[in-house]
Enzyme design. Structure first.
Site, PDB file in Angstrom:
ATOM      1  N   ASP A 172     -68.925   0.995 -53.525  1.00 16.11           N
ATOM      2  CA  ASP A 172     -69.860   2.173 -53.708  1.00 16.11           C
ATOM      3  C   ASP A 172     -69.958   2.702 -54.960  1.00 16.11           C
ATOM      4  OD1 ASP A 172     -69.187   3.898 -50.587  1.00 16.11           O
ATOM      5  OD2 ASP A 172     -69.786   1.852 -51.051  1.00 16.11           O
TER       6      ASP A 172
ATOM      7  N   LYS B 121     -66.588  15.191 -46.609  1.00 15.01           N
ATOM      8  CA  LYS B 121     -67.616  14.213 -46.508  1.00 15.01           C
ATOM      9  C   LYS B 121     -67.096  12.906 -46.072  1.00 15.01           C
ATOM     10  CE  LYS B 121     -71.420  12.049 -48.904  1.00 15.01           C
ATOM     11  NZ  LYS B 121     -71.086  10.644 -48.658  1.00 15.01           N
TER      12      LYS B 121
HETATM   13  S1  IVH Z   1     -74.957  15.960 -43.494  1.00 15.00           S
HETATM   14  C1  IVH Z   1     -79.442  16.249 -44.562  1.00 15.00           C
HETATM   15  N1  IVH Z   1     -72.393  16.283 -43.746  1.00 15.00           N
HETATM   16  O1  IVH Z   1     -73.112  11.262 -45.939  1.00 15.00           O
HETATM   17  C2  IVH Z   1     -77.909  16.395 -44.629  1.00 15.00           C
HETATM   18  N2  IVH Z   1     -73.358  14.136 -44.115  1.00 15.00           N
HETATM   19  O2  IVH Z   1     -75.311  11.182 -48.035  1.00 15.00           O
HETATM   20  C3  IVH Z   1     -77.299  15.122 -43.796  1.00 15.00           C
HETATM   21  N3  IVH Z   1     -71.721  12.278 -44.519  1.00 15.00           N
HETATM   22  O3  IVH Z   1     -75.543   9.928 -44.098  1.00 15.00           O
HETATM   23  C4  IVH Z   1     -76.071  14.861 -43.913  1.00 15.00           C
HETATM   24  N4  IVH Z   1     -69.952  13.432 -44.053  1.00 15.00           N
HETATM   25  O4  IVH Z   1     -73.209   9.410 -43.485  1.00 15.00           O
HETATM   26  C5  IVH Z   1     -73.295  15.340 -43.795  1.00 15.00           C
HETATM   27  N5  IVH Z   1     -70.239  16.501 -43.537  1.00 15.00           N
HETATM   28  C6  IVH Z   1     -71.174  15.822 -43.644  1.00 15.00           C
HETATM   29  C7  IVH Z   1     -71.010  14.378 -43.988  1.00 15.00           C
HETATM   30  C8  IVH Z   1     -72.204  13.656 -44.373  1.00 15.00           C
HETATM   31  C9  IVH Z   1     -70.423  12.519 -44.307  1.00 15.00           C
HETATM   32  C10 IVH Z   1     -72.491  11.117 -44.862  1.00 15.00           C
HETATM   33  C11 IVH Z   1     -73.501  10.829 -43.718  1.00 15.00           C
HETATM   34  C12 IVH Z   1     -74.871  10.859 -44.418  1.00 15.00           C
HETATM   35  C13 IVH Z   1     -74.423  10.733 -45.883  1.00 15.00           C
HETATM   36  C14 IVH Z   1     -75.545  11.664 -46.759  1.00 15.00           C
END
Ligand code: IVH
Length: 696
Positions: free
Chosen positions: A37, A125
């Site tokens: 990544d 995350k």
């Molecule tokens: S919120 C509009 N919360 O990160 C916001 N995403 O780059 C939508 N991800 O596709 C995402 N942990 O796969 C959100 N606590 C978290 C997350 C998270 C992992 C990933 C997810 C998303 C990507 C966004």
């Protein structure tokens, strides 16, 4: 030529778009990423920066203008009613990342210094794949991947196999609600899966994230079922007939109430300070979490404020991902060196072009052994993915064969020790190749000398680890024989070596000259030869020459010496260097009393291993042992596949159970006697000379 844009910049942007497109497809469509990544992110950011500097370069199909790849044709496409967006990533140093996010939020909301701090929700995350779960009247009706953010793929059949995802919501459920979150694989599940793959001789998986993503996109749900997946909810899609809570934190509580797993490592805090503290706390926790994360996420907690902030391009202004140093990076293998360990194990180590991964600069990574190098297909000159998770030693995860240009060359395990030139041998069932140089090999020398001088070996008082290290480092002592040439002068001048203590050490060395064969054999540090085996060898052979010239059969005739131990002894003495050191020691006056060898074993039980357990009616266990040994048999302490007979008396316990399990023949005392005489009578009927009469 585009006006005002230097040609090299335009070409670079084009090249980046093509490369990123390919990586995107590999990652999102094929689930077979060829780069980590961090490499993708770096190129992506380079393209973003170019497009920001020269807006003319921005094309509608640029990877910066979309989220992920297109749906595969085999799975049906699903159009997201609410697009699944991405989050902006903050890669600045810990405090700065949170400060600039807070500053941007305040500016966008038109807040000034006199206004109160903004309330944030902070969470992890997760490093998995995003999923949209649609529930109608409480029932799971559809699960879809993110795809390109507008259209994903229908993977309901696989998602239904995930125990953590409710098929029916708890409590009062709205007519429609879409729950979003991350599907991931726990590290322990991943390790177990790979252990199983290895035991079946199948290919192992690269990391938990790819394994989870691969499982979810399978056509056959039985495969997903075999790969234990987990889930955390963190967001919403469409909802109808539901009064949404007013904040992110309250929404997570509501989701937990519906029966979804919601990660407990989260907090609500005011202003950037709380975010900074959360970032630091989670970073410390990261190595101990049972799953992979690549950062933390900060979200404006109040939904009304989120709406006010809205989106810019593909990302919400109200959220940011604050990443940690990547745990995987890509770099080149400059060479593969061989490290010789304490026991002579030759370990291939990849010398790497220095790379910053997991928060430190890594310049080499272990490749474990020859089989691992083959399995990972690592060649000298290859690009490889290097992983450093937590405090774990950096390791090469896999090679990136796509990047080969033909100049790479295969690693060949040396047949000689690179340090001392002795033969390097790999045992039949062993993964490890070992230097047979023993005492002669400098890498093994220190350890060997420490062992040689030890209390149960030559017992040289005062010759400790520190002193041995100095003697080897200063090339004063190369072999144990050199110890006997050391005078007080040789030791003087070494650190912490006053004349008196030097004299004491020399006296202790002198005293050790007169020893026993058992101590001497043990002192040689032959692999698999401990104190007891050294004693048995000394007793059985009586002289050093007899031990040194013994063939494998003869060695195996020694009580408790099996094929593995016999082979170690044989290999050790087959090495000319080892014989030389022994000669030098003798020449230096090291001696011990010797005796005639014991009679070569003979009798009806030659080659048979027996175990005696329980109380026998008419003989003690020692009697039984003597009877067996006199008949040429061996007595072992525990039952294994190699046991020929178990002689069981009264109150036999676990050994009897084990023998029954393994199908070992079980006899009582009478059986043992019969066995001895039976074997005798069978042999006696043959044409050969009757066996030597034994004690019984
Ligand atoms: S919120 C509009 N919360 O990160 C916001 N995403 O780059 C939508 N991800 O596709 C995402 N942990 O796969 C959100 N606590 C978290 C997350 C998270 C992992 C990933 C997810 C998303 C990507 C966004």
């Amino acid at each position: 030529m585009i006006m005002d844009v230097p040609q090299d910049k335009a070409q670079r942007a084009q090249a980046l778009r093509e490369t990123l497109d390919r990586y995107n497809r590999e990652y999102y469509v094929l689930d077979a990423p060829s780069v980590p990544d961090a490499e993708y992110d770096r190129l992506f950011q380079e393209l973003q920066a170019l497009e920001a500097e020269y807006p003319q370069l921005l094309t509608p199909d640029s990877p910066t203008q979309r989220v992920g790849g297109a749906a595969l044709s085999e799975l049906s496409p699903v159009t997201h009613r609410v697009p699944m967006l991405s989050i902006n990533t903050e890669t600045d140093k810990s405090a700065q990342g949170a400060l600039s996010f807070d500053a941007r939020v305040r500016r966008s909301l038109g807040l000034d210094e006199s206004d109160p701090p903004v309330e944030y929700a902070a969470e992890l995350k997760f490093d998995g794949l995003a999923i949209n779960l649609r529930y109608e009247h409480g029932l799971l009706v559809q699960a879809a991947t993110r795809g390109d953010g507008q259209t994903g793929e229908d993977v309901t059949h696989n998602v239904r196999t995930i125990d953590q995802i409710p098929l029916r919501l708890l409590g009062n459920s709205p007519p429609v609600i879409e729950v979003r979150g991350e599907i991931y694989m726990r590290r322990d599940a991943f390790e177990r899966l790979n252990a199983r793959q290895r035991s079946m001789g199948a290919k192992t998986f690269v990391n938990p994230r790819n394994t989870a993503a691969g499982a979810i996109r399978q056509l056959d749900p039985t495969i997903a079922r075999q790969r234990p997946l987990s889930f955390f909810a963190y967001g919403l899609g469409e909802s109808q007939g539901w009064t949404r809570p007013s904040s992110h934190a309250a929404m997570l509580d509501a989701l937990a109430g519906f029966g979804f797993p919601v990660c407990t490592h989260r907090c609500v805090t005011e202003g950037p300070e709380g975010l900074i503290a959360f970032h630091a706390k989670i970073e410390a926790l990261r190595p101990d979490l049972p799953y992979d994360i690549d950062g933390v996420v900060y979200k404006v907690n109040d939904f009304a404020l989120q709406e006010e902030l809205g989106f810019v391009s593909r990302e919400p202004r109200w959220a940011v991902a604050h990443k940690y140093p990547a745990q995987e990076e890509m770099t080149r293998v400059l060479d593969v060196d061989i490290q010789v360990g304490r026991t002579g194990a030759l370990t291939p180590v990849a010398r790497l072009q220095p790379v910053f991964v997991g928060g430190v600069t890594v310049t080499n990574a272990t490749l474990h052994n020859e089989d691992e190098v083959r399995r990972k297909d690592v060649r000298i000159g290859d690009w490889v993915i290097v992983r450093r998770a937590g405090d774990v030693i950096p390791e090469v995860v896999s090679s990136v064969p796509d990047r080969r240009d033909g100049s790479e060359c295969e690693f060949v395990m040396p047949t000689e020790c690179p340090i001392c030139g002795s033969h390097a041998v790999r045992g039949e069932d062993e993964a490890v190749t070992r230097c047979s140089g023993g005492l002669f090999c400098p890498a093994q020398r220190k350890q060997a000398l420490i062992h040689f001088a030890g209390r149960k070996a030559m017992d040289i008082e005062g010759l400790g680890d520190k002193l041995i290290e100095q003697l080897v480092d200063n090339a004063i002592v190369k072999t144990p024989a050199d110890l006997y040439k050391l005078g007080v002068l040789g030791l003087a001048g070494l650190e912490r070596m006053a004349e008196k203590s030097a004299a004491n050490v020399v006296a202790a060395i002198e005293k050790s000259r007169h020893t026993t064969l058992q101590r001497f054999i043990f002192a040689l540090g032959i692999r698999n030869v401990g104190e007891a085996t050294a004693r048995d060898l000394a007793r059985y052979f009586g002289s050093m020459d007899a031990v040194m010239t013994a063939e494998l059969d003869a060695l195996q005739a020694v009580p408790d010496v099996g094929p593995v131990v016999a082979q170690s002894i044989h290999d050790f003495f087959a090495e000319p260097h080892n014989r030389e050191v022994i000669e030098q020691l003798r020449a230096a006056g090291v001696d011990w009393p010797e005796h005639e060898p014991a009679q070569a074993p003979d009798g009806p039980l030659v080659g048979k291993t027996l175990v005696v357990t329980g109380t026998l009616p008419a003989m003690t266990r020692d009697d039984a042992k003597a009877m067996i040994e006199a008949a040429g048999g061996k007595v072992a302490g525990s039952v294994s596949k190699k046991t020929d007979y178990l002689i069981a008396g009264e109150a036999a316990g676990s050994k009897l159970d084990k023998a029954q399990q393994l199908g070992v023949t079980i006899l009582d005392e009478a059986g043992l006697r019969a066995l001895v005489s039976d074997a005798v009578s069978t042999d006696a009927t043959s044409d050969e000379a009757p066996p030597q009469k034994n004690l019984f």
